[in-house]
Design an enzyme around this catalytic site. Structure first.
Site, PDB file in Angstrom:
ATOM      1  N   GLU A 129      -8.246  -3.115  -2.823  1.00 17.66           N
ATOM      2  CA  GLU A 129      -7.907  -3.041  -4.225  1.00 17.66           C
ATOM      3  C   GLU A 129      -8.626  -1.753  -4.902  1.00 17.66           C
ATOM      4  OE1 GLU A 129      -5.369  -4.206  -4.725  1.00 17.66           O
ATOM      5  OE2 GLU A 129      -5.437  -5.680  -6.091  1.00 17.66           O
ATOM      6  N   THR A 181      -1.020   2.810 -12.200  1.00 20.04           N
ATOM      7  CA  THR A 181      -2.055   1.925 -12.615  1.00 20.04           C
ATOM      8  C   THR A 181      -3.202   2.852 -13.529  1.00 20.04           C
ATOM      9  OG1 THR A 181      -1.489   0.523 -10.576  1.00 20.04           O
ATOM     10  CG2 THR A 181      -3.764   0.114 -11.822  1.00 20.04           C
TER      11      THR A 181
HETATM   12  P1  ADP Z   1       0.803  -3.437  -7.460  1.00 19.07           P
HETATM   13  O1  ADP Z   1       0.360  -3.748  -8.608  1.00 19.07           O
HETATM   14  O2  ADP Z   1       2.123  -3.517  -7.173  1.00 19.07           O
HETATM   15  O3  ADP Z   1      -0.200  -3.642  -6.359  1.00 19.07           O
HETATM   16  P2  ADP Z   1      -0.722  -0.803  -7.163  1.00 19.07           P
HETATM   17  O4  ADP Z   1      -0.582   0.339  -7.943  1.00 19.07           O
HETATM   18  O5  ADP Z   1      -1.900  -1.804  -7.655  1.00 19.07           O
HETATM   19  O6  ADP Z   1       0.820  -1.799  -7.315  1.00 19.07           O
HETATM   20  O7  ADP Z   1      -0.863  -0.456  -5.703  1.00 19.07           O
HETATM   21  C1  ADP Z   1       0.146   0.172  -5.148  1.00 19.07           C
HETATM   22  C2  ADP Z   1      -0.497   1.706  -4.437  1.00 19.07           C
HETATM   23  O8  ADP Z   1      -1.364   1.336  -3.472  1.00 19.07           O
HETATM   24  C3  ADP Z   1       0.400   2.485  -4.241  1.00 19.07           C
HETATM   25  O9  ADP Z   1       0.125   3.738  -4.559  1.00 19.07           O
HETATM   26  C4  ADP Z   1       0.436   2.570  -2.627  1.00 19.07           C
HETATM   27  O10 ADP Z   1       0.911   3.698  -1.801  1.00 19.07           O
HETATM   28  C5  ADP Z   1      -0.961   2.084  -2.228  1.00 19.07           C
HETATM   29  N1  ADP Z   1      -0.809   1.312  -1.119  1.00 19.07           N
HETATM   30  C6  ADP Z   1      -1.498   1.556   0.045  1.00 19.07           C
HETATM   31  N2  ADP Z   1      -1.416   0.426   1.303  1.00 19.07           N
HETATM   32  C7  ADP Z   1      -0.608  -0.257   0.505  1.00 19.07           C
HETATM   33  C8  ADP Z   1      -0.114  -1.592   0.887  1.00 19.07           C
HETATM   34  N3  ADP Z   1      -0.204  -1.889   2.271  1.00 19.07           N
HETATM   35  N4  ADP Z   1       0.587  -2.109   0.245  1.00 19.07           N
HETATM   36  C9  ADP Z   1       0.870  -1.729  -0.978  1.00 19.07           C
HETATM   37  N5  ADP Z   1       0.420  -0.762  -1.698  1.00 19.07           N
HETATM   38  C10 ADP Z   1      -0.298   0.042  -0.791  1.00 19.07           C
END
Ligand code: ADP
Length: 307
Positions: A129, A181
Site C-alpha cells: 500500500e 489517490t
Molecule cells: P485501488 O484503490 O483500486 O487499489 P490504488 O490507486 O490504491 O487503487 O492503486 C492502484 C495503483 O497501484 C496504480 O497506480 C497501479 O499502477 C499500482 N499498482 C502496482 N501494482 C499493482 C497491483 N498488483 N495491483 C493493482 N495496482 C497496482
C-alpha cells in the site's frame, strides 16, 4: 509443504463513509485470482494475466514489494513466482492494490508453512500500500486478509479489531473516470472543526454499534460523513444524484468507496440492492460516463487458498 497454490483475494471498500482510514469491508465480488509458486533462488517473478499492463518489475508491483519484504525478513534462498489474474480494476477505489498485496502476503505465508502471525502478514502487505498510495494504511488490507469488517484502531502499534458483519447487500458503481489517490488525499483539509469532529465520532460509534447489534436503522443513519465526503465528492461526477436516488430506492446508505471514484451502497435485501444498481446505471447513462456495477454481499472469509 506445497510449493504451488491458487489464491482468491477480495475487493474491499475502505472508510465506510464516516471511518476515514480506520474502517474497511471485504466484498464477495469482484476479486483477483493469483497463482503462487515457491522458487529455490531469491528472486521474484511477476506474470500478469490480464489487460491492465501493471508493472512486472517486483519493485513497482505491490505484490513484488510485499514478497521482497518477506524475503528480506527470511534471509534465505527462497523466492516466489506470482501470476496475477486481476479482475479488480486498478484505481477503482475498491482495493485493487490491496488485493495483490494481501494475496501475496497470505500466499507466501502459506507456502512457507504459516511462519508468520496475522499482524506480521498485515505489516508485510502494508508495504504494498505504501508503494501504491505513498502511505502505509490497512483499511483495505485488513478486511481483505481477514474478511468482514475491520476496525483499524491504530497502525503504530498495529491494533486491528474484526467486527461481526451483518448480512447486508452491497451495490457498487465504478464510473470509469480517473481519480488519483494522491489528488484525493491532497484536497482534504488538514484541520477539522470541533463540531464536525463530534458529529463524525458520533457516527463512527453509531456505525460500529449498528454492526455489532445488527441494527439496520442505526447503520443507515450513521452512514454520514461531514468531513471527507463534502470535499472528495466534487471529484466524482453524479455523486449527489446517485446518493439521493439510491436512498430513494430504499438503500440504507453509502458513499465514496475508498478514495473513489467508486460509490457503494448497503441494502437489506437483494431486491433493494438491484433497484439501487438500476438507479446508478441510469445516472451514469444520463451523464454519458462508462461504468461497471456489482451487486454483491459482504465477504466473510478474506483471502482464500482455493487450490
Ligand atoms: P485501488 O484503490 O483500486 O487499489 P490504488 O490507486 O490504491 O487503487 O492503486 C492502484 C495503483 O497501484 C496504480 O497506480 C497501479 O499502477 C499500482 N499498482 C502496482 N501494482 C499493482 C497491483 N498488483 N495491483 C493493482 N495496482 C497496482
Amino acid at each position: 509443504m506445497t510449493n504451488q497454490i491458487t489464491i482468491r483475494a477480495p475487493g474491499t471498500v475502505a472508510n465506510l463513509v464516516c471511518g476515514f482510514d480506520i474502517l474497511g469491508m471485504a466484498l464477495d465480488e469482484p476479486n483477483d485470482i493469483m497463482r503462487m509458486r515457491l522458487l529455490d533462488e531469491p528472486k521474484v517473478v511477476i506474470i500478469n494475466r490480464d489487460e491492465f499492463n501493471l508493472p512486472t518489475d517486483p519493485l513497482k508491483n505491490v505484490a513484488g514489494v510485499v514478497l521482497l519484504s518477506i524475503m528480506e525478513k527470511l534471509q534465505n534462498n527462497v523466492g516466489f513466482e506470482v501470476e496475477i489474474e486481476k479482475h479488480i480494476k486498478p484505481g477503482s477505489g475498491i482495493g485493487s492494490s490491496a488485493a495483490s498485496a494481501a494475496g501475496a502476503a497470505v500466499g507466501a505465508n502459506h507456502l512457507l508453512g504459516n511462519k508468520f502471525t496475522s499482524d506480521e502478514i498485515v505489516q508485510f502487505a502494508m508495504n504494498g500500500e505504501k508503494l501504491a498510495s505513498g502511505v502505509k494504511h490497512a483499511d483495505n488490507i485488513a478486511p481483505c486478509i481477514l474478511g468482514g469488517i475491520s476496525l483499524i484502531r491504530s497502525i503504530h502499534p498495529l491494533d486491528i479489531i474484526s467486527i461481526p458483519s451483518p448480512d447486508l447487500y452491497v451495490t457498487v458503481v465504478h464510473p470509469q473516470i480517473e481519480v488519483r489517490t494522491s489528488d484525493a488525499r491532497q484536497i482534504l483539509r488538514k484541520q477539522v472543526l470541533l463540531k464536525d469532529a463530534i458529529r463524525q465520532w458520533g457516527n463512527i460509534a453509531g456505525l460500529v454499534t449498528g454492526f455489532l447489534k445488527n441494527d439496520h436503522a442505526l447503520i443507515g443513519r450513521s452512514l454520514e460523513d461531514v468531513i471527507i465526503e463534502p470535499v472528495r465528492s466534487i471529484l466524482i461526477p453524479g455523486f449527489d444524484e446517485v446518493k439521493s436516488k439510491c436512498l430513494g430506492a430504499g438503500a440504507l446508505g453509502g458513499g465514496i468507496s475508498g478514495s473513489g471514484p467508486s460509490v457503494f451502497m448497503l441494502s437489506t435485501t437483494a431486491a433493494i440492492a438491484s433497484a439501487t444498481e438500476k438507479v446508478m446505471m441510469n445516472v451514469y447513462e444520463g451523464l454519458g460516463i462508462a461504468y461497471n456495477t456489482y451487486v454483491t454481499t459482504i465477504n466473510k472469509k478474506g483471502v482464500e487458498i482455493i487450490d
